[in-house]
Scaffold this motif. Structure first.
Motif, mmCIF file in Angstrom:
data_model
loop_
_atom_site.group_PDB
_atom_site.id
_atom_site.type_symbol
_atom_site.label_atom_id
_atom_site.label_comp_id
_atom_site.label_asym_id
_atom_site.label_seq_id
_atom_site.Cartn_x
_atom_site.Cartn_y
_atom_site.Cartn_z
ATOM 1 N N GLU A 226 0.829 -1.226 0.000
ATOM 2 C CA GLU A 226 0.000 0.000 0.000
ATOM 3 C C GLU A 226 0.854 1.263 0.000
ATOM 4 O OE1 GLU A 226 -0.277 -2.230 2.702
ATOM 5 O OE2 GLU A 226 -1.694 -3.433 1.544
ATOM 6 N N ALA A 227 2.171 1.145 0.075
ATOM 7 C CA ALA A 227 3.030 2.344 0.116
ATOM 8 C C ALA A 227 2.776 3.202 -1.123
ATOM 9 C CB ALA A 227 4.496 1.913 0.164
ATOM 10 N N GLU B 95 5.935 23.200 4.304
ATOM 11 C CA GLU B 95 4.957 23.666 5.296
ATOM 12 C C GLU B 95 4.669 22.523 6.272
ATOM 13 O OE1 GLU B 95 1.930 21.919 2.417
ATOM 14 O OE2 GLU B 95 3.985 22.602 2.382
ATOM 15 N N ALA B 96 4.455 22.900 7.538
ATOM 16 C CA ALA B 96 4.226 21.872 8.544
ATOM 17 C C ALA B 96 2.932 21.135 8.198
ATOM 18 C CB ALA B 96 4.122 22.508 9.922
ATOM 19 N N ARG B 97 3.096 19.938 7.678
ATOM 20 C CA ARG B 97 1.905 19.212 7.268
ATOM 21 C C ARG B 97 1.405 18.319 8.389
ATOM 22 N NH1 ARG B 97 2.830 15.528 3.142
ATOM 23 N NH2 ARG B 97 4.979 15.450 3.847
ATOM 24 N N ASN B 98 2.133 18.399 9.523
ATOM 25 C CA ASN B 98 1.735 17.604 10.663
ATOM 26 C C ASN B 98 1.648 16.123 10.286
ATOM 27 O OD1 ASN B 98 1.048 17.245 13.281
ATOM 28 N ND2 ASN B 98 -1.145 17.547 12.975
ATOM 29 N N LYS B 99 2.601 15.722 9.472
ATOM 30 C CA LYS B 99 2.544 14.342 8.975
ATOM 31 C C LYS B 99 3.922 13.686 8.976
ATOM 32 C CE LYS B 99 0.517 12.457 5.554
ATOM 33 N NZ LYS B 99 -0.447 11.416 5.805
ATOM 34 N N VAL B 100 3.900 12.373 9.023
ATOM 35 C CA VAL B 100 5.124 11.615 8.784
ATOM 36 C C VAL B 100 5.246 11.472 7.263
ATOM 37 C CG1 VAL B 100 6.075 9.283 8.966
ATOM 38 C CG2 VAL B 100 5.060 10.371 10.974
ATOM 39 N N THR B 101 6.470 11.618 6.718
ATOM 40 C CA THR B 101 6.649 11.477 5.266
ATOM 41 C C THR B 101 6.935 10.033 4.879
ATOM 42 O OG1 THR B 101 7.507 13.708 5.134
ATOM 43 C CG2 THR B 101 8.020 12.279 3.282
ATOM 44 N N GLY B 102 7.758 9.379 5.686
ATOM 45 C CA GLY B 102 8.125 8.020 5.303
ATOM 46 C C GLY B 102 8.643 7.211 6.477
ATOM 47 N N ILE B 103 8.761 5.910 6.222
ATOM 48 C CA ILE B 103 9.246 4.983 7.254
ATOM 49 C C ILE B 103 10.418 4.191 6.677
ATOM 50 C CG2 ILE B 103 8.638 2.941 8.630
ATOM 51 C CD1 ILE B 103 5.767 4.063 8.646
ATOM 52 N N HIS C 99 3.082 2.197 9.216
ATOM 53 C CA HIS C 99 2.590 2.761 7.959
ATOM 54 C C HIS C 99 1.083 3.000 8.076
ATOM 55 C CE1 HIS C 99 1.937 3.069 3.548
ATOM 56 N NE2 HIS C 99 3.192 3.501 3.557
ATOM 57 N N LYS C 100 0.419 2.070 8.712
ATOM 58 C CA LYS C 100 -1.031 2.181 8.906
ATOM 59 C C LYS C 100 -1.322 3.250 9.965
ATOM 60 C CE LYS C 100 -4.501 -1.198 8.323
ATOM 61 N NZ LYS C 100 -4.513 -2.608 8.094
ATOM 62 N N ALA C 101 -0.592 3.193 11.088
ATOM 63 C CA ALA C 101 -0.869 4.104 12.212
ATOM 64 C C ALA C 101 -0.718 5.564 11.787
ATOM 65 C CB ALA C 101 0.066 3.782 13.377
ATOM 66 N N PHE C 102 0.203 5.827 10.872
ATOM 67 C CA PHE C 102 0.414 7.217 10.434
ATOM 68 C C PHE C 102 -0.287 7.519 9.104
ATOM 69 C CE2 PHE C 102 3.691 6.693 13.632
ATOM 70 C CZ PHE C 102 3.506 7.856 14.369
ATOM 71 N N GLU C 103 -1.182 6.617 8.725
ATOM 72 C CA GLU C 103 -2.064 6.807 7.560
ATOM 73 C C GLU C 103 -1.295 7.161 6.280
ATOM 74 O OE1 GLU C 103 -4.610 9.762 9.183
ATOM 75 O OE2 GLU C 103 -5.682 8.339 10.426
ATOM 76 N N LEU C 104 -0.196 6.428 6.070
ATOM 77 C CA LEU C 104 0.631 6.777 4.906
ATOM 78 C C LEU C 104 0.080 6.211 3.600
ATOM 79 C CD1 LEU C 104 4.248 6.657 6.310
ATOM 80 C CD2 LEU C 104 2.698 8.565 6.038
ATOM 81 N N GLU C 105 -0.861 5.288 3.684
ATOM 82 C CA GLU C 105 -1.438 4.784 2.423
ATOM 83 C C GLU C 105 -2.255 5.869 1.752
ATOM 84 O OE1 GLU C 105 -2.242 4.158 5.534
ATOM 85 O OE2 GLU C 105 -3.523 2.390 5.615
ATOM 86 N N GLN C 106 -2.507 6.969 2.494
ATOM 87 C CA GLN C 106 -3.248 8.077 1.880
ATOM 88 C C GLN C 106 -2.327 9.210 1.440
ATOM 89 O OE1 GLN C 106 -5.978 9.019 5.030
ATOM 90 N NE2 GLN C 106 -6.490 6.849 5.132
ATOM 91 N N ALA C 107 -1.022 8.978 1.506
ATOM 92 C CA ALA C 107 -0.082 10.063 1.154
ATOM 93 C C ALA C 107 -0.218 10.426 -0.325
ATOM 94 C CB ALA C 107 1.348 9.615 1.437
#
Ligand code: ADP
Ligand code: ASP
Ligand code: MG
Length: 406
Positions: free
Chosen positions: A188-189, A247-255, A397-405
């Motif tokens: 899902e990455a 800009e601070a997207r308040n998100k993790v970019t990658g793992i 990856h799931k916890a930080f909702e990266l499949e929606q990146a």
């Protein structure tokens, strides 16, 4: 007319037909009116096979000979590509790292590029030739061949782009660009359209083997945008550059994850000035890189000191540390070679609370025990049991909702 540096990785030149297909891509770039310098890796698993052969000859092959041996993999692929282009009617010339003027220090197997003497490259380009440079290698002042570390062809490409002041640097590989995590581990990455040097450097340094960390460092130093894309498609891939939206997207970019972690703990160390340097100076002299270091708060002037090294370095490091531990009156010296690390990375985490708590909660929800934790401003790394690393990556990856990146 633009000067384009293109690099094709091992899986893109794994067989004769693949090399011919790379030749067609290179020819297309040349036909579009560009000057082209191509960097190639060794075919498929050639480097691993060469290393394997050397270890059949000796338990510890000499570093100089090993570098000469493994540099030959890239010579094979570069010459084959030049032959294929020649057969298509293009003027192409293969050059070893030494012939291309890539000068390095003498640190065999992890040499650093000191400079590029680009006279030969400039001459061949002026004659209209396509240049194919064997990646991952250079030459010392004494004309000894060195290699730049595994995955080092990326660094050859970015260094050449810097040295030749190229208009663009393209890294072609077997995936569509930089993903939120290794797409082989997490289907899902998502592929990222762009990423900043800083985040890419942390991802690469903490295990994302898509890019050699030194290549990202050089890109940042010389401000060279690097495009990472698939050698099997025409999709644009990912642009690594300095102006990525910060800009601070308040998100993790990658793992990122890394299975090459071993831990040494010196138990019951007397807590007084000079102890840490008495342990770490000899390790540095032995050429052993230390990663995470944790010292517990001392109780009654006794403390424990834990640090991590690459698995290959564990035996050597223990040989250095054990006598020192005894000499300074430590109680015991213990090691564990079955560790790995998982890191969350993103400039969007800067100055934003809650990321560490969310990471630890997600891992504990799966019963994954965290042994050590390290952080930078844009990264949190947990050292855990090697056997749980893949599961930890999927969980985070799931916890930080990266499949929606995007
Ligand atoms: P090359 O032979 O082209 O240099 P590598 O094997 O060195 O290719 O690097 C590409 C591989 O990196 C991919 O096949 C993928 O499994 C792995 N990889 C690890 N992390 C990532 C990531 N974040 N994004 C894309 N690929 C990644
Ligand atoms: N062939 C070398 C390796 O396998 C260098 C590279 O592929 O970049 O590490
Ligand atoms: Mg690579």
């Amino acid at each position: 007319m633009s000067l384009i540096v293109q690099k094709y990785g091992g899986s893109s030149v794994a067989g004769a037909d693949m090399i011919k297909s790379v030749a067609r891509r290179v020819a297309k770039t040349k036909d579009a009116g560009n000057d082209v310098v191509v960097v190639v890796s060794a075919m498929g698993d050639t480097t691993d096979e060469l290393v394997g052969l050397a270890y059949q000859m000796a338990d510890q092959p000499g570093a100089r000979e090993l570098d000469v041996l493994i540099s030959t993999g890239e010579i094979v692929s570069s010459t084959l590509l030049a032959i294929a282009l020649g057969d298509m009617g293009y003027e192409a010339i293969s050059l070893s790292g030494a012939q291309a003027g890539i000068q390095t220090d003498t640190a065999y197997s992890r040499a650093r590029i000191l400079g590029i003497d680009s006279k030969r490259l400039a001459r061949e380009l002026k004659q209209g030739k396509i240049i194919i440079v064997a990646g991952f290698q250079g030459v010392t002042e004494e004309m000894d061949i060195t290699t730049l570390g595994r995955g080092g062809s990326d660094t050859t490409a970015v260094a050449l782009a810097a040295g030749l002041k190229a208009d663009s640097c393209e890294i072609f590989t077997d995936v569509e660009g930089i993903y939120t995590t290794d797409p082989r581990l997490v289907p899902e990455a998502c592929s990222l359209a762009e990423i900043g040097y800083e985040e890419m450097l942390e991802l690469a340094t903490y295990g994302a083997k898509i890019m050699h960390p030194r290549a990202v460092e050089l890109g940042e130093l010389f401000n060279i945008p690097i495009r990472v894309a698939s050698s099997f498609s025409d999709n644009p891939g990912t642009l690594i550059h300095g102006g990525a939206s910060m800009e601070a997207r308040n998100k993790v970019t990658g793992i990122a994850h890394d299975l090459n972690v071993a831990k040494i703990t010196v138990v019951g160390v007397p807590d007084h000035p000079g102890i840490a340097s008495s342990i770490f100076e000899p390790l540095a002299k032995a050429g052993i890189s230390i990663d995470t270091i944790v010292q517990n708060a001392s109780i009654e002037n006794i403390t424990d000191l834990t640090f991590t090294v690459a698995k290959d370095d564990l035996e050597k490091a223990m040989k250095v540390v054990e006598p020192i531990a005894e000499a300074i009156g430590a109680r015991q010296c213990a090691s564990d070679s079955k560790l790995g690390k998982v890191s969350i990375i993103g400039t969007g985490m800067q100055n934003t609370p809650g990321f560490a708590a969310r990471m630890f909660r997600a891992l504990s929800g799966k019963g994954i025990n965290i042994q050590l934790i390290t952080t930078s401003e844009i990264r949190i790394t947990c050292i855990i049991d090697e056997a749980r690393v893949n599961e930890a990556v999927r969980t985070l990856h799931k916890a930080f909702e990266l499949e929606q990146a995007v």
